[in-house]
Design an enzyme around this catalytic site. Structure first.
Site, PDB file in Angstrom:
ATOM      1  N   LYS A 206       0.838  -1.196   0.000  1.00  0.00           N
ATOM      2  CA  LYS A 206       0.000   0.000   0.000  1.00  0.00           C
ATOM      3  C   LYS A 206       0.878   1.253   0.000  1.00  0.00           C
ATOM      4  O   LYS A 206       0.682   2.157  -0.794  1.00  0.00           O
ATOM      5  CB  LYS A 206      -0.910  -0.036   1.234  1.00  0.00           C
ATOM      6  CG  LYS A 206      -1.824   1.131   1.358  1.00  0.00           C
ATOM      7  CD  LYS A 206      -2.784   0.977   2.520  1.00  0.00           C
ATOM      8  CE  LYS A 206      -3.523   2.283   2.750  1.00  0.00           C
ATOM      9  NZ  LYS A 206      -4.442   2.244   3.870  1.00  0.00           N
ATOM     10  N   GLU A 212      10.657  -4.408   4.585  1.00  0.00           N
ATOM     11  CA  GLU A 212      10.844  -5.794   4.153  1.00  0.00           C
ATOM     12  C   GLU A 212      10.477  -5.958   2.679  1.00  0.00           C
ATOM     13  O   GLU A 212      11.208  -6.563   1.892  1.00  0.00           O
ATOM     14  CB  GLU A 212       9.957  -6.740   4.981  1.00  0.00           C
ATOM     15  CG  GLU A 212      10.261  -6.765   6.458  1.00  0.00           C
ATOM     16  CD  GLU A 212       9.355  -5.852   7.258  1.00  0.00           C
ATOM     17  OE1 GLU A 212       9.118  -4.707   6.822  1.00  0.00           O
ATOM     18  OE2 GLU A 212       8.904  -6.266   8.328  1.00  0.00           O
ATOM     19  N   GLY A 266      -4.802  -1.907   5.165  1.00  0.00           N
ATOM     20  CA  GLY A 266      -3.955  -3.002   4.688  1.00  0.00           C
ATOM     21  C   GLY A 266      -4.580  -4.372   4.914  1.00  0.00           C
ATOM     22  O   GLY A 266      -4.648  -5.206   4.002  1.00  0.00           O
ATOM     23  N   ARG A 267      -5.079  -4.612   6.112  1.00  0.00           N
ATOM     24  CA  ARG A 267      -5.616  -5.952   6.409  1.00  0.00           C
ATOM     25  C   ARG A 267      -7.022  -6.156   5.843  1.00  0.00           C
ATOM     26  O   ARG A 267      -7.621  -7.210   6.034  1.00  0.00           O
ATOM     27  CB  ARG A 267      -5.565  -6.223   7.914  1.00  0.00           C
ATOM     28  CG  ARG A 267      -6.211  -5.167   8.773  1.00  0.00           C
ATOM     29  CD  ARG A 267      -5.848  -5.329  10.243  1.00  0.00           C
ATOM     30  NE  ARG A 267      -6.318  -4.241  11.064  1.00  0.00           N
ATOM     31  CZ  ARG A 267      -5.685  -3.083  11.236  1.00  0.00           C
ATOM     32  NH1 ARG A 267      -4.547  -2.866  10.630  1.00  0.00           N
ATOM     33  NH2 ARG A 267      -6.182  -2.145  12.015  1.00  0.00           N
ATOM     34  N   GLU A 352      -4.427  -7.157  14.930  1.00  0.00           N
ATOM     35  CA  GLU A 352      -3.950  -5.825  14.540  1.00  0.00           C
ATOM     36  C   GLU A 352      -5.108  -4.821  14.659  1.00  0.00           C
ATOM     37  O   GLU A 352      -4.888  -3.643  14.940  1.00  0.00           O
ATOM     38  CB  GLU A 352      -3.388  -5.835  13.099  1.00  0.00           C
ATOM     39  CG  GLU A 352      -2.529  -4.621  12.785  1.00  0.00           C
ATOM     40  CD  GLU A 352      -1.678  -4.775  11.523  1.00  0.00           C
ATOM     41  OE1 GLU A 352      -0.519  -5.211  11.617  1.00  0.00           O
ATOM     42  OE2 GLU A 352      -2.184  -4.450  10.437  1.00  0.00           O
ATOM     43  N   HIS A 383      -4.625 -33.447  17.188  1.00  0.00           N
ATOM     44  CA  HIS A 383      -3.460 -34.211  17.636  1.00  0.00           C
ATOM     45  C   HIS A 383      -2.339 -33.299  18.106  1.00  0.00           C
ATOM     46  O   HIS A 383      -1.201 -33.741  18.236  1.00  0.00           O
ATOM     47  CB  HIS A 383      -2.979 -35.123  16.505  1.00  0.00           C
ATOM     48  CG  HIS A 383      -4.052 -36.084  16.090  1.00  0.00           C
ATOM     49  ND1 HIS A 383      -4.206 -37.333  16.671  1.00  0.00           N
ATOM     50  CD2 HIS A 383      -5.060 -35.955  15.196  1.00  0.00           C
ATOM     51  CE1 HIS A 383      -5.252 -37.931  16.121  1.00  0.00           C
ATOM     52  NE2 HIS A 383      -5.798 -37.116  15.222  1.00  0.00           N
ATOM     53  N   LYS A 511       9.465  -0.936  14.260  1.00  0.00           N
ATOM     54  CA  LYS A 511      10.001  -0.579  12.925  1.00  0.00           C
ATOM     55  C   LYS A 511      11.059   0.515  13.076  1.00  0.00           C
ATOM     56  O   LYS A 511      12.128   0.444  12.489  1.00  0.00           O
ATOM     57  CB  LYS A 511       8.890  -0.034  12.016  1.00  0.00           C
ATOM     58  CG  LYS A 511       7.927  -1.065  11.481  1.00  0.00           C
ATOM     59  CD  LYS A 511       7.012  -0.381  10.459  1.00  0.00           C
ATOM     60  CE  LYS A 511       5.795  -1.183  10.144  1.00  0.00           C
ATOM     61  NZ  LYS A 511       4.823  -0.474   9.323  1.00  0.00           N
TER      62      LYS A 511
HETATM   63  O1  F6P Z   1       2.215  -4.556   9.889  1.00  0.00           O
HETATM   64  C1  F6P Z   1       1.884  -3.232   9.694  1.00  0.00           C
HETATM   65  C2  F6P Z   1       1.359  -2.964   8.313  1.00  0.00           C
HETATM   66  O2  F6P Z   1       1.200  -1.598   8.180  1.00  0.00           O
HETATM   67  C3  F6P Z   1       0.060  -3.699   8.009  1.00  0.00           C
HETATM   68  O3  F6P Z   1      -1.054  -3.078   8.497  1.00  0.00           O
HETATM   69  C4  F6P Z   1       0.125  -3.749   6.526  1.00  0.00           C
HETATM   70  O4  F6P Z   1      -0.789  -4.676   6.049  1.00  0.00           O
HETATM   71  C5  F6P Z   1       1.565  -4.144   6.325  1.00  0.00           C
HETATM   72  O5  F6P Z   1       2.246  -3.402   7.304  1.00  0.00           O
HETATM   73  C6  F6P Z   1       2.118  -3.907   4.961  1.00  0.00           C
HETATM   74  O6  F6P Z   1       2.048  -2.583   4.555  1.00  0.00           O
HETATM   75  P1  F6P Z   1       2.228  -2.144   3.045  1.00  0.00           P
HETATM   76  O7  F6P Z   1       1.133  -2.764   2.254  1.00  0.00           O
HETATM   77  O8  F6P Z   1       2.168  -0.652   3.053  1.00  0.00           O
HETATM   78  O9  F6P Z   1       3.569  -2.645   2.571  1.00  0.00           O
END
Ligand code: F6P
Length: 549
Positions: A206, A212, A266-267, A352, A383, A511
């Site tokens: 987003k 990462e 995002g979620r 979250e 199990h 972060k």
């Molecule tokens: O983990 C935090 C977060 O902001 C989530 O809410 C989001 O889904 C994820 O990082 C990834 O963010 P982006 O889509 O901006 O890379």
């Protein structure tokens, strides 16, 4: 006291809890043979049986009163009206617009977003069809065989979960892979046997700033460029993002950027262009069926009265256990191998969203909020951790998800799977008394001293509550319904707890600190001004790095 714990509906529930807390469901079922009829609800083919809960009719009436007194229906309507209910970020919460299949306009800040939503969906359709038909080819002219989604959190979990759930709709010659962890092992193991000529990368982020994802995207780009040259990037990389500038800076042709909007959390973004990998792998029509399933649940949620509203009922039962019984763990147990990733997806959605400790006004809450979510597919989970569910000292509320039919017609497997699904909720509800355990052992001819020794161990307290959700089959439509059901459940709980379910400030501190620690690990900055633990760990790891590499 807060507005919530002071609310007469809450205090009445507290008094009611004292009256019913010792009732055993075994007796409740004996006393009322209509419990299933009274405590079950259906919506477009999904059934929720919530009769195996520690509730009476009065409990449900009082819980419904709580929902009304917390203005659940009004806040729900505000969401559907595009109001800025994400108050800390001053944004609308409008993922429902992404799957609006009706002709209704969906207004945010005075603008109908549906034309834009449809335009992006059309772009996703065109691109996914081009790739699937082999019209879109890699730089050497070969068709795409692997789609690699590079993203994390909401830009990863929903897509993996949906594609895992809908694997039976996948073609043999086009398969998905995922890179999310910044651990290079994830990247390298994913790329290890891939042919760059037939690989398409989707950089899904987003913000297009997530550390990462951006590092993984850069490393994947280097991998590709090393093998096929810089020209290959435009044929092998596309992006899904809200940040056009950053996408362009990365070197992706913005004609192949699939946008979405800041009113999509995002979620909650699997319904947006973040679902591109889904459309590519199972086809746009199937992706649309998923949107239709979600829309059917949205309509149920939007229009059903509290007492018959599946997400609201599930939310209220969660509140009942979390806040009145004081149980802080909730298990989600799908009895379908395709839904294995569902609990993991829900962890982000729920934890979250509702892992919050201050209310909308910024005051610390004096009640518990979102529970710890865990789970795994049955029968495997039976199990591993089911022992604790049956006889452990913790109490866990549970959702069992059963699926009547299977994509693979091996009848015996399905019958045994479903028998286990039914048996578990029954066993958890009924339990086994010490008398029953003793009688059972005696019937097997066991010696009395052995019976005395084992009786307590073989007793099950029962009275362990669970919801049973039953789907006809795992399809794009039912997966869409299921996800939307849980999204709304989480939302309703957030309304009751008076928290903002749509921000996630809690992920920021770690972060930031990681960014500060990076130069200390590389040696660009000396290790100083750290607490003793962090300093000790930094030094120890630096020493190990020297010794082993
Ligand atoms: O983990 C935090 C977060 O902001 C989530 O809410 C989001 O889904 C994820 O990082 C990834 O963010 P982006 O889509 O901006 O890379």
């Amino acid at each position: 006291m807060s507005a919530l714990t002071d609310n007469p509906a809450w205090t009445t529930l507290q008094a009611h809890y004292e009256d019913v807390k010792s009732l055993h469901m075994r007796d409740l079922f004996k006393q009322d043979t209509d419990r299933f009829e009274k405590f079950s609800v259906r919506s477009s083919g999904i059934l929720l049986d919530y009769s195996k809960n520690r509730i009476t009719e009065q409990t449900m009436t009082l819980l419904s009163d709580l929902a009304r007194s917390c203005h659940v229906e009004q806040v729900r309507d505000k969401m559907f009206a595009g109001e800025h209910i994400n108050s800390t970020e001053d944004r609308a919460v409008f993922h429902v617009a992404l799957r609006n299949r009706s002709e209704r306009p969906m207004m945010v800040d005075g603008v109908d977003v549906m034309p834009e939503v449809r335009a992006v969906l059309n772009k996703v359709r065109r691109f996914s069809e081009d790739v699937r038909k082999g019209h879109w080819r890699g730089v050497t002219g070969r068709p795409i065989k692997t789609v690699v989604n590079i993203g994390i959190g909401g830009s990863d979990l929903g897509v993996i979960m949906a594609l895992q759930s809908l694997r039976s709709y996948q073609r043999d010659d086009l398969s998905p892979r995922f890179i999310s962890n910044v651990d290079s092992s994830h990247l390298m193991e994913t790329l290890r046997d891939l042919d760059p000529e037939t690989t398409l990368f989707i950089v899904a982020s987003k913000t297009f700033t997530t550390q990462e994802t951006m590092l993984n995207a850069r490393s994947a780009r280097s991998w590709l460029v090393k093998r096929l040259g810089g020209e290959a990037v435009r044929k092998h990389f596309v992006a899904v993002s809200t940040n056009e500038e950053k996408v362009r800076d990365f070197g992706i042709d913005t004609d192949y950027m699939f946008p979405f909007w800041d009113w999509v959390g995002g979620r909650y973004s699997v319904w947006s262009a973040i679902g591109l990998a889904i459309a590519l792998v199972i086809g746009f029509d199937k992706f649309e069926e998923m949107l239709e399933g979600a829309h059917a649940m949205d309509e149920h949620f939007r229009t059903s009265p509290v007492e018959h509203n599946m997400p609201i009922i599930m939310a209220l039962l969660g509140v009942w256990y979390a806040n009145f019984f004081g149980w802080s763990t909730h298990a989600v147990l799908p009895y379908d191998q395709y839904l294995t990733r569902f609990p993991q997806y829900l962890q982000q959605l729920d934890m979250e969203s509702n892992g919050k400790r201050v209310d909308l006004q910024g005051r610390p809450v004096d009640y518990t909020t979102g529970p710890v979510i865990f789970g795994h597919a049955g029968t495997n989970a039976q199990h591993s951790f089911f022992q604790l569910l049956h006889q452990g000292s913790w109490n866990v509320s549970m959702d069992f998800i059963g699926v009547a039919n299977n994509h693979h017609p091996l009848r015996e497997h399905q019958t045994i799977l479903l028998s286990n699904f039914l048996a578990q909720t029954k066993a958890l509800m009924l339990g086994k008394t010490e008398e029953e355990a003793r009688a059972e052992m005696a019937a097997k001819g066991m010696a009395q001293n052995r019976i005395d020794k084992l009786a307590a161990h073989r007793t099950f307290p029962g009275n362990k509550p669970s919801n049973s959700l039953v789907l006809p089959l795992v399809t794009p439509f039912t997966v869409g319904q299921l996800l939307a059901l849980y999204e709304h459940k989480v939302f309703v709980q957030g309304i009751i707890w008076n928290i903002n379910s749509f921000d996630q400030w809690g992920v920021e501190l770690g972060k930031q600190l990681a960014k500060d620690l990076t130069p200390k690990l590389t040696g660009e900055v000396p290790i100083m001004d750290e607490d003793a633990s962090t300093e000790g760990l930094l030094k120890y790891m630096k020493r190990l790095k020297k010794e082993f590499i």
